[in-house]
Design a protein around this motif. Structure first.
Motif, short mmCIF file in Angstrom:
data_model
loop_
_atom_site.label_atom_id
_atom_site.label_comp_id
_atom_site.label_asym_id
_atom_site.label_seq_id
_atom_site.Cartn_x
_atom_site.Cartn_y
_atom_site.Cartn_z
N VAL A 45 0.79 -1.22 0.13
CA VAL A 45 -0.07 0.12 -0.05
C VAL A 45 0.79 1.41 -0.10
O VAL A 45 0.66 2.25 -0.78
CB VAL A 45 -1.07 0.01 1.16
CG1 VAL A 45 -1.90 1.23 1.21
CG2 VAL A 45 -1.96 -1.06 1.05
N TYR A 46 1.88 1.28 0.88
CA TYR A 46 2.66 2.62 0.98
C TYR A 46 3.43 2.88 -0.50
O TYR A 46 3.79 3.85 -0.97
CB TYR A 46 3.44 2.56 2.35
CG TYR A 46 4.38 1.87 2.44
CD1 TYR A 46 5.73 1.83 1.68
CD2 TYR A 46 4.47 0.94 3.54
CE1 TYR A 46 6.92 0.93 2.06
CE2 TYR A 46 5.70 0.12 3.92
CZ TYR A 46 6.84 0.08 3.23
OH TYR A 46 7.86 -0.64 3.57
N THR A 47 3.80 1.56 -0.97
CA THR A 47 4.82 1.79 -2.26
C THR A 47 3.85 2.44 -3.30
O THR A 47 4.14 3.20 -4.05
CB THR A 47 5.17 0.41 -2.67
OG1 THR A 47 5.91 -0.04 -1.75
CG2 THR A 47 5.88 0.37 -3.96
N ASP A 48 2.42 2.05 -3.39
CA ASP A 48 1.56 2.38 -4.39
C ASP A 48 1.00 3.71 -4.02
O ASP A 48 1.21 4.69 -4.84
CB ASP A 48 0.20 1.41 -4.41
CG ASP A 48 -0.84 1.86 -5.37
OD1 ASP A 48 -0.28 2.08 -6.56
OD2 ASP A 48 -1.99 2.39 -4.83
N LEU A 52 3.26 6.16 -2.57
CA LEU A 52 4.34 6.96 -2.86
C LEU A 52 4.59 7.07 -4.44
O LEU A 52 4.66 8.11 -4.92
CB LEU A 52 5.53 6.43 -2.19
CG LEU A 52 5.64 6.45 -0.59
CD1 LEU A 52 6.76 5.75 -0.11
CD2 LEU A 52 5.77 8.02 -0.54
N ASP A 53 4.14 5.86 -5.19
CA ASP A 53 4.38 6.05 -6.74
C ASP A 53 3.30 6.97 -7.18
O ASP A 53 3.51 7.87 -7.97
CB ASP A 53 4.08 4.65 -7.32
CG ASP A 53 5.29 3.76 -6.98
OD1 ASP A 53 6.53 4.27 -6.81
OD2 ASP A 53 5.25 2.61 -7.15
N LEU A 78 10.22 11.46 -8.29
CA LEU A 78 10.94 10.09 -8.63
C LEU A 78 12.28 10.02 -8.21
O LEU A 78 12.71 8.95 -7.96
CB LEU A 78 10.49 9.92 -10.16
CG LEU A 78 9.13 9.85 -10.65
CD1 LEU A 78 8.75 9.81 -12.15
CD2 LEU A 78 8.52 8.57 -10.17
N HIS A 79 13.01 11.08 -8.42
CA HIS A 79 14.42 11.00 -7.98
C HIS A 79 14.62 10.62 -6.44
O HIS A 79 15.27 9.79 -6.23
CB HIS A 79 15.10 12.45 -8.10
CG HIS A 79 16.42 12.64 -7.52
ND1 HIS A 79 17.43 12.15 -7.84
CD2 HIS A 79 16.58 13.33 -6.29
CE1 HIS A 79 18.53 12.22 -7.21
NE2 HIS A 79 18.23 13.12 -6.36
N TYR A 80 13.82 11.40 -5.67
CA TYR A 80 13.86 10.88 -4.17
C TYR A 80 13.44 9.67 -4.07
O TYR A 80 13.98 9.07 -3.15
CB TYR A 80 13.01 11.94 -3.23
CG TYR A 80 13.78 13.23 -3.51
CD1 TYR A 80 14.98 13.49 -2.90
CD2 TYR A 80 13.23 14.53 -3.75
CE1 TYR A 80 15.74 14.58 -2.94
CE2 TYR A 80 13.87 15.87 -3.91
CZ TYR A 80 15.09 15.69 -3.33
OH TYR A 80 15.57 17.12 -3.39
N LEU A 81 12.37 9.30 -4.58
CA LEU A 81 11.78 7.95 -4.55
C LEU A 81 12.76 6.84 -4.75
O LEU A 81 13.03 5.83 -3.98
CB LEU A 81 10.44 7.55 -5.40
CG LEU A 81 9.63 6.52 -4.78
CD1 LEU A 81 9.11 6.69 -3.47
CD2 LEU A 81 8.34 6.67 -5.77
N GLY A 82 13.86 7.02 -5.92
CA GLY A 82 14.79 6.11 -6.16
C GLY A 82 15.88 6.20 -5.40
O GLY A 82 16.70 5.22 -5.17
N GLU A 83 16.47 7.57 -4.73
CA GLU A 83 17.51 7.66 -3.91
C GLU A 83 17.29 6.87 -2.71
O GLU A 83 18.16 6.50 -2.13
CB GLU A 83 17.75 9.08 -3.87
CG GLU A 83 19.04 9.36 -3.01
CD GLU A 83 19.18 11.03 -2.95
OE1 GLU A 83 19.99 11.29 -2.12
OE2 GLU A 83 18.75 11.78 -3.78
N GLU A 120 11.00 3.31 -0.99
CA GLU A 120 9.83 3.60 -0.34
C GLU A 120 9.83 3.29 1.20
O GLU A 120 9.26 3.70 1.81
CB GLU A 120 8.74 2.61 -0.90
CG GLU A 120 8.22 2.84 -2.42
CD GLU A 120 9.45 2.30 -3.37
OE1 GLU A 120 10.33 1.78 -3.32
OE2 GLU A 120 8.73 2.62 -4.82
N ASP A 121 10.79 2.06 1.60
CA ASP A 121 10.63 1.76 2.93
C ASP A 121 11.48 2.80 3.86
O ASP A 121 10.83 3.16 4.88
CB ASP A 121 11.76 0.42 3.01
CG ASP A 121 10.90 -0.84 2.45
OD1 ASP A 121 9.64 -0.74 2.08
OD2 ASP A 121 11.84 -1.67 1.96
#
Length: 188
Positions: free
Chosen positions: A85-88, A90-91, A143-148, A151-152
């Motif tokens: 759920v939190y991955t979704d 944040l995406d 997306l940059h911060y999500l990749g850097e 999600e966890d």
């Protein structure tokens, strides 16, 4: 000569003591954007701290909203989202419509403005430039911060509070809002 009601009301306000005629006229102009601000695919350096704060705010809001939809708190009384759920969430935060954000100039300083970015008293009048490259830049920043960070780590920071999430994304020695980045910005 026949005048319409709105025009009569406007003229009347200037004739009344304390009406519009006694005030200094309010003027505002759109910020003059340089080539980088207008055409670059990336967020201009001097706006990266604001962009980071906007992203942190949107992530925080979306995660908090998802948590309030949970019906049962965990054993500690907290509402905790599952990883899927939190991955979704944040995406979706990164792919959201960023049209509420734009640039305005206050006291000859250009700032990104929108939800979560209010600092101090608002100017009585200002012009905000929205649309154009800003939504895409904010989505890419997100997306940059999500990749850097992943999600966890972002969700763990969210659970510690809004300030912890903003600190994770925007703070630190290399963060968009660090003193070192601000000092470099002022030198330019």
């Amino acid at each position: 000569m026949r005048l319409s009601l709105p025009l009569l009301l406007l003229l009347g306000a200037w004739a009344i003591p304390g009406g519009l005629g006694d005030r200094a006229p309010l003027t505002a102009t759109a910020p003059q954007l340089d080539d980088e601000e207008m055409y670059s695919a990336h967020m201009p350096t001097h706006l990266r701290c604001d962009a980071c704060r906007a992203v942190a705010y949107q992530m925080w809001q979306n995660l908090a909203k998802a948590e309030t939809k949970l019906h049962t708190p965990n054993f500690g009384g907290r509402r905790e989202l599952s990883e899927s759920v939190y991955t979704d969430v944040l995406d979706r935060s990164c792919s959201r419509n960023w049209q509420d954000y734009g640039v305005r100039e206050v006291d000859q300083v250009k700032r990104l403005t929108g939800p979560g970015l209010s600092e101090g008293p608002e100017p009585s009048i200002s012009v905000m430039v929205t649309g154009g490259p800003w939504p895409t830049r904010l989505s890419r920043t997100c997306l940059h911060y999500l990749g850097e960070f992943g999600e966890d780590q972002i969700y763990e920071a969210h659970q510690q509070g809004q300030g912890a999430l903003e600190s994770l994304l925007c703070g630190g020695p290399q963060g968009a809002c660090s003193e070192k980045v601000s000092a470099t910005r002022e030198e330019l």
